[in-house]
Motif scaffolding. Structure first.
Motif, PDB file in Angstrom:
ATOM      1  N   ILE A 196       0.844  -1.203   0.000  1.00 15.35           N
ATOM      2  CA  ILE A 196       0.000   0.000   0.000  1.00 15.35           C
ATOM      3  C   ILE A 196       0.876   1.250   0.000  1.00 15.35           C
ATOM      4  N   CYS A 197       1.931   1.215   0.812  1.00 15.91           N
ATOM      5  CA  CYS A 197       2.791   2.387   0.934  1.00 15.91           C
ATOM      6  C   CYS A 197       3.464   2.717  -0.394  1.00 15.91           C
ATOM      7  N   SER A 198       4.002   1.698  -1.061  1.00 13.58           N
ATOM      8  CA  SER A 198       4.713   2.002  -2.305  1.00 13.58           C
ATOM      9  C   SER A 198       3.729   2.451  -3.372  1.00 13.58           C
ATOM     10  N   ARG A 199       2.505   1.937  -3.297  1.00 17.31           N
ATOM     11  CA  ARG A 199       1.523   2.288  -4.313  1.00 17.31           C
ATOM     12  C   ARG A 199       1.164   3.782  -4.242  1.00 17.31           C
TER      13      ARG A 199
ATOM     14  N   VAL B 119      -3.094   4.651   6.390  1.00 19.08           N
ATOM     15  CA  VAL B 119      -2.808   3.306   5.881  1.00 19.08           C
ATOM     16  C   VAL B 119      -3.769   2.294   6.508  1.00 19.08           C
ATOM     17  N   LYS B 120      -4.080   2.506   7.784  1.00 19.06           N
ATOM     18  CA  LYS B 120      -5.014   1.605   8.467  1.00 19.06           C
ATOM     19  C   LYS B 120      -6.350   1.553   7.722  1.00 19.06           C
TER      20      LYS B 120
ATOM     21  N   ARG C  82      -7.969  -1.653   5.282  1.00 19.04           N
ATOM     22  CA  ARG C  82      -9.294  -2.245   5.411  1.00 19.04           C
ATOM     23  C   ARG C  82     -10.124  -2.090   4.145  1.00 19.04           C
ATOM     24  N   GLY C  83      -9.495  -1.629   3.100  1.00 25.68           N
ATOM     25  CA  GLY C  83     -10.165  -1.570   1.811  1.00 25.68           C
ATOM     26  C   GLY C  83     -11.074  -0.388   1.613  1.00 25.68           C
ATOM     27  N   ALA C  84     -10.763   0.737   2.236  1.00 25.77           N
ATOM     28  CA  ALA C  84     -11.625   1.901   2.074  1.00 25.77           C
ATOM     29  C   ALA C  84     -11.505   2.483   0.663  1.00 25.77           C
ATOM     30  N   ASN C  85     -12.643   2.836   0.080  1.00 23.41           N
ATOM     31  CA  ASN C  85     -12.649   3.533  -1.204  1.00 23.41           C
ATOM     32  C   ASN C  85     -12.999   4.995  -1.034  1.00 23.41           C
ATOM     33  N   LEU C  86     -13.606   5.302   0.101  1.00 27.90           N
ATOM     34  CA  LEU C  86     -13.936   6.692   0.404  1.00 27.90           C
ATOM     35  C   LEU C  86     -13.228   7.065   1.697  1.00 27.90           C
TER      36      LEU C  86
ATOM     37  N   VAL D 130       0.201  12.354  -1.619  1.00 25.09           N
ATOM     38  CA  VAL D 130      -0.391  11.030  -1.411  1.00 25.09           C
ATOM     39  C   VAL D 130      -1.875  11.049  -1.782  1.00 25.09           C
ATOM     40  N   MET D 131      -2.545  12.140  -1.400  1.00 30.66           N
ATOM     41  CA  MET D 131      -3.976  12.239  -1.713  1.00 30.66           C
ATOM     42  C   MET D 131      -4.201  12.229  -3.221  1.00 30.66           C
ATOM     43  N   ARG D 132      -3.318  12.904  -3.949  1.00 28.45           N
ATOM     44  CA  ARG D 132      -3.480  12.932  -5.405  1.00 28.45           C
ATOM     45  C   ARG D 132      -3.263  11.537  -6.001  1.00 28.45           C
ATOM     46  N   ASN D 133      -2.302  10.792  -5.412  1.00 28.13           N
ATOM     47  CA  ASN D 133      -2.082   9.417  -5.868  1.00 28.13           C
ATOM     48  C   ASN D 133      -3.308   8.545  -5.624  1.00 28.13           C
ATOM     49  N   MET D 134      -3.926   8.741  -4.487  1.00 27.29           N
ATOM     50  CA  MET D 134      -5.111   7.949  -4.165  1.00 27.29           C
ATOM     51  C   MET D 134      -6.242   8.298  -5.118  1.00 27.29           C
ATOM     52  N   LYS D 135      -6.306   9.577  -5.441  1.00 24.64           N
ATOM     53  CA  LYS D 135      -7.332  10.032  -6.378  1.00 24.64           C
ATOM     54  C   LYS D 135      -7.160   9.353  -7.723  1.00 24.64           C
ATOM     55  N   LYS D 136      -5.906   9.305  -8.185  1.00 29.30           N
ATOM     56  CA  LYS D 136      -5.616   8.657  -9.481  1.00 29.30           C
ATOM     57  C   LYS D 136      -6.053   7.208  -9.459  1.00 29.30           C
ATOM     58  N   ASP D 137      -5.960   6.602  -8.279  1.00 29.08           N
ATOM     59  CA  ASP D 137      -6.314   5.199  -8.129  1.00 29.08           C
ATOM     60  C   ASP D 137      -7.833   5.010  -8.050  1.00 29.08           C
TER      61      ASP D 137
END
Lengths: 363, 516
Positions: free
Chosen positions: B126-129, B154-155, B159-163, B184-191
């Motif tokens: 998760i961290c590297s992603r 990360v916690k 747990r598989g949060a999408n939001l 990091v937030m922008r990376n999550m957004k891209k995902d």
């Protein structure tokens, strides 16, 4: 739609207003008596009305009973008033019993060993001072340890009760003349050191309690000391921030708390029992905790709560003798009534919402 | 946009507390996949309540929540997790003595034995992603605030949060750390994750979000595409009327040394050095800002001056108007006041230290003044008048002066505290995080009040966390790093980046750090 809405959910009330709060409490008491009635019928087959009338007779049946009730109320109120400032400061003083008993020991000692050595008026004054100091000392010790080393006052005050009880039993044995481990009535013939009766032998305590209640109300509400006690109780950090010396306030307040207990002990020995026994305080140090808490430490409300407790205990005694019921039955009744009264506080502070019926929503 | 199904939508959500307070009223809100939504609103506008209904802490009284178009019920935090909704609260919920990895897997029910190796591998994945930096075997108590926050995020992802919902995540971070978080937030957004961020800082809203939703007094006002919005418009929408957004910085009035601190060293109860040979002076008619990562010694510094903190070494002197000096060392607040030093202190912990939550406004005003006079009785009249005055002057929103302070909102609580502290005509004013948690409107009221004190010749020490504000408001800024002074710079020429760098390292200390 919302089929998983919780059936009930609980929210905090913002402000209920005084009249409604009292209405809730009154309703709780009425409800308590109804439940007591049902329990009585089911468990004993007695007519609940008989039980209630027995309770009433027990408390108010004769003028002697009324006076005894008033005196018991007054003693309990005195101890409650002593505890109130400590509790307001969040100092859980469970040592009321020990502090009163310490006062009793000191008073009895003065009456036994100084009678004849001093004029009677002076003896009574010395006795009073000794009892007050003994009670204050019993309050001071746990307060000092708390202030200095942060010891837990709950355990400390509690254990001081046992120390006082053991000391009392030691002194009773060593002072008793015939080795019977009983002291008997001190100065029975001369009545030296006995506090003079006012009106009748019950009146004295009532007067003391009323004066104490008024003084304590003023002390807690209008004096700088009282304000400091509230601030320390609410938040020690705030107290330090504005420069209150927290240790000093803790010790000072417990000195006062213990001193009033000692004063109560003085009147128990000098005005009421004229003797010393290990059981003469009778757990009032603990009952007074309920009295003080139920009244939220307001001295005048404490009159009502003390009355309630004394009425219940005297009434329940009568039930067990008059209706020949097991003595535990009185405790059951007392328990039910207290349960309802304490429970009513929940409904005063919180509101319960029930799920709206689905029909209504569909319509 | 119309054809896209929102990742989550709230429809006609209403939430009441008691019979009078409506926290949210008929709120409808959508959030799409791969979107960062900023939720903007004043204190008490119902942002946190609304989010708590998504994370299962509260249950709405009316309305419906839809996940990908399907109606769902969220009646506990666990159910929220199961639906892929995770919230990162302002106060972290971590177990100090456990490692990062242990905290992350805590509470997850799995078949069979717990395999920490596998868990650590997934955490690293998760961290590297997303670009987190985290050591799974590090204990929480060894971590900085920013690391703890990373563990929380990360916690939630583990747990598989999408939001993801972030409640004021940058309040405790340095600018550099905030930038990292945004990356990091922008990376999550891209995902494809959806992110809701609650923040009061307008620059952050503009730099990180795609869309802004505005709440006012519990009601949904409107939303704006961030690229087409500006600070002024958003603020006006949030407050409901037009506001001016300038912090003024009047020239210092005849600055004279007022407080001299030299080689101040303080240890906490555990013996850890909190302040290490700190030296500076605070001048009258001037605002001295203190910048630093949370826990760099700011609290100890103010409390040492206020007489609340035992010190190990060094001197603190108060300079009278005639130039004579008096030591404040070893004196408690009462003794300092008895010396005639008018020192006011707005502490960080408002309800736990500055005020008594369970007492009403008037009784709280009395905290400072109750000792006056020789009578054994308190004077209740003067504090009541002061309370009335503060309520009028600072526009405190309260039912009356008999209301308990804890029932007021954060901004109003702060106004009461500041109002009381400046009412005694101080010569020194210490403030710690005076605007933390306050909305933009209340914040500007506080800046104004502080500036007025400065113009009266008060020596103000302002501990702050928002560097933009520090740079705009303060005459000089002292930067603390791990208890040492890494420099004192002129507020008029200060550069945010440089302060940020000084907050994390002391080496480049040009002056002030007196390590002789």
């Amino acid at each position: 739609m919302n089929n998983k809405t919780p059936l009930i959910h609980i929210t905090r009330r913002m402000d209920i207003g005084r009249p409604r709060a009292y209405a809730y409490r009154a309703a709780a008491i009425i409800l308590a008596f109804i439940v007591c009635g049902i329990v009585t019928m089911v468990l004993t087959g007695e007519n609940p009305l008989d039980v209630y009338s027995a309770m009433f007779t027990g408390a108010f049946g004769s003028s002697r009973k009324i006076w005894a009730l008033l005196q018991n109320l007054a003693i309990l109120l005195c101890v409650g008033l002593a505890l109130a400032p400590a509790f307001r400061m969040r100092f859980w003083n469970l040592g009321g019993d020990g502090q009163v008993l310490a006062g009793c020991i000191a008073a009895a000692a003065c009456m036994m060993f100084l009678s004849g050595a001093l004029p009677n008026v002076l003896l009574i004054i010395v006795t009073l001072i000794a009892a007050v100091c003994a009670g204050a000392l019993w309050g001071f010790i746990p307060a000092f340890f708390k202030a200095k080393w942060g010891t837990n006052e709950t355990l400390f005050t509690l254990m001081m009760n046992y120390v006082a009880a053991q000391l009392a039993s030691f002194f009773i044995t060593s002072w008793s003349k015939d080795g019977s481990a009983k002291i008997g009535i001190i100065n029975q013939n001369t009545q030296i050191g006995w506090f003079p009766e006012i009106g009748n032998k019950y009146m004295m305590f009532v007067i003391v309690a009323v004066i104490l209640a008024v003084l304590m109300f003023i002390y807690m509400k209008y004096t700088k000391h009282g304000y400091e006690i509230s601030v320390v109780g609410e938040s020690e950090r705030t107290a330090r921030y504005i420069g209150i010396k927290v240790r000093k306030v803790i010790i000072r307040t417990m000195l006062i708390s213990g001193a009033i207990c000692g004063l109560t002990g003085f009147f128990l020995v000098s005005a009421k029992d004229h003797t010393l026994t290990t059981t003469m305080v009778g757990g009032r140090g603990f009952t007074a905790v309920i009295v003080a808490w139920l009244a939220k430490f307001n001295p005048f409300t404490m009159i009502l709560t003390a009355f309630l407790i004394v009425f219940l205990s005297q009434g329940c005694n009568q039930i067990t003798t008059a209706l020949e019921l097991n003595s535990s039955f009185g405790d059951i009744i007392t328990g039910i009534i207290l349960f309802f009264i304490i429970g009513s506080e929940f409904f005063i502070n919180y509101r319960i919402h029930f799920r709206k019926s689905s029909k209504k929503e569909a319509a | 946009m119309e054809t896209k199904v929102p990742a989550l939508s709230m429809r006609h959500i209403t939430k009441r507390f008691g019979s009078k307070v409506v926290a949210n009223k008929d709120v409808s809100l959508d959030i799409y996949s791969g979107e960062i939504l900023a939720l903007l609103g004043e204190n008490g506008s119902g942002k946190t309540t609304l989010m708590n209904m998504l994370s299962g802490i509260y249950y709405p009284d009316e309305g419906q929540i839809y996940l990908k178009g399907e109606p769902v019920d969220i009646s506990s935090p666990r159910e929220a997790f199961d639906l892929g909704i995770g919230m990162i609260h302002q106060h972290f919920k971590l177990v100090d003595v456990l490692t990062a990895a242990e905290n992350i897997v805590l509470g997850i029910e799995n078949e069979g034995r717990l395999n920490m190796k596998k868990a650590a591998a997934r955490i690293n994945d998760i961290c590297s992603r997303y670009g987190f930096e985290i050591d799974p075997s590090k204990k929480i108590y060894d971590m900085s605030v920013s690391e703890k926050q990373t563990v929380e995020i990360v916690k939630v992802l583990y747990r598989g949060a999408n939001l993801l919902i972030l409640d004021e995540p940058t309040a405790v971070l340095t600018p550099q750390e905030s930038e990292k978080l945004f990356a990091v937030m922008r990376n999550m957004k891209k995902d494809g994750k959806s992110i809701i961020i609650i923040t009061h800082k307008m620059q952050e809203v503009l730099s990180v979000s795609d869309r802004v939703a505005i709440l006012r007094a519990g009601e949904y006002i409107c939303d704006r595409i961030t690229a087409q919005a500006d600070t002024q418009e958003l603020t006006d929408l949030m407050v409901g009327h037009s506001v001016t957004l300038n912090i003024s910085r009047p020239e210092p009035v005849r600055p004279k040394d007022r407080i001299l601190v030299k080689d101040l060293t303080v240890r906490d109860i555990e013996g850890i050095v909190k302040l290490d040979h700190v030296s500076f002076n605070a001048r009258s008619g001037e605002i001295l800002g203190i910048a630093g990562i949370a826990g760099s010694g700011q609290k100890e510094l103010l409390e040492a001056i206020a007489g609340l903190q035992p010190i190990e070494e060094g001197t603190i002197e108060y300079v009278e108007d005639d130039g004579s000096r008096e030591s404040l060392i070893g004196k408690d607040p009462t003794e300092i006041a008895d010396m005639g030093v008018a020192l006011s202190f707005v502490p960080e912990d408002r309800l736990g230290m500055g005020l008594v939550g369970n007492m009403n406004l008037a009784d709280n005003m009395m905290l400072r003044s109750y000792r006056q006079g020789h009578s054994i009785f308190t004077n209740k009249k003067a504090p009541a008048e002061l309370a009335e005055h503060v309520v009028d002057e600072l526009e405190v929103n309260t039912p009356g002066i008999g209301t308990e302070v804890r029932k007021l909102s954060g901004g109003n609580v702060q106004k009461i505290l500041v109002g009381r502290e400046i009412s005694s005509a101080p010569t020194v004013l210490l403030t710690a995080y005076a605007v933390r948690g306050l909305d933009i409107n209340s914040s500007y009221t506080i800046y104004d009040l502080i500036n007025k004190q400065k113009e009266k010749g008060v020596a103000v020490i302002y501990v702050g966390e928002d560097l933009d504000v520090l740079i705009e408001l303060c005459d000089r800024i002292l930067v603390l790093c791990a208890g040492k002074v890494s420099g004192i710079i002129d507020g008029r020429n200060a550069v945010k980046k440089k302060i940020g760098a000084m907050m994390t390292q002391t080496e480049e200390a040009p002056k002030g750090g007196s390590d002789e």
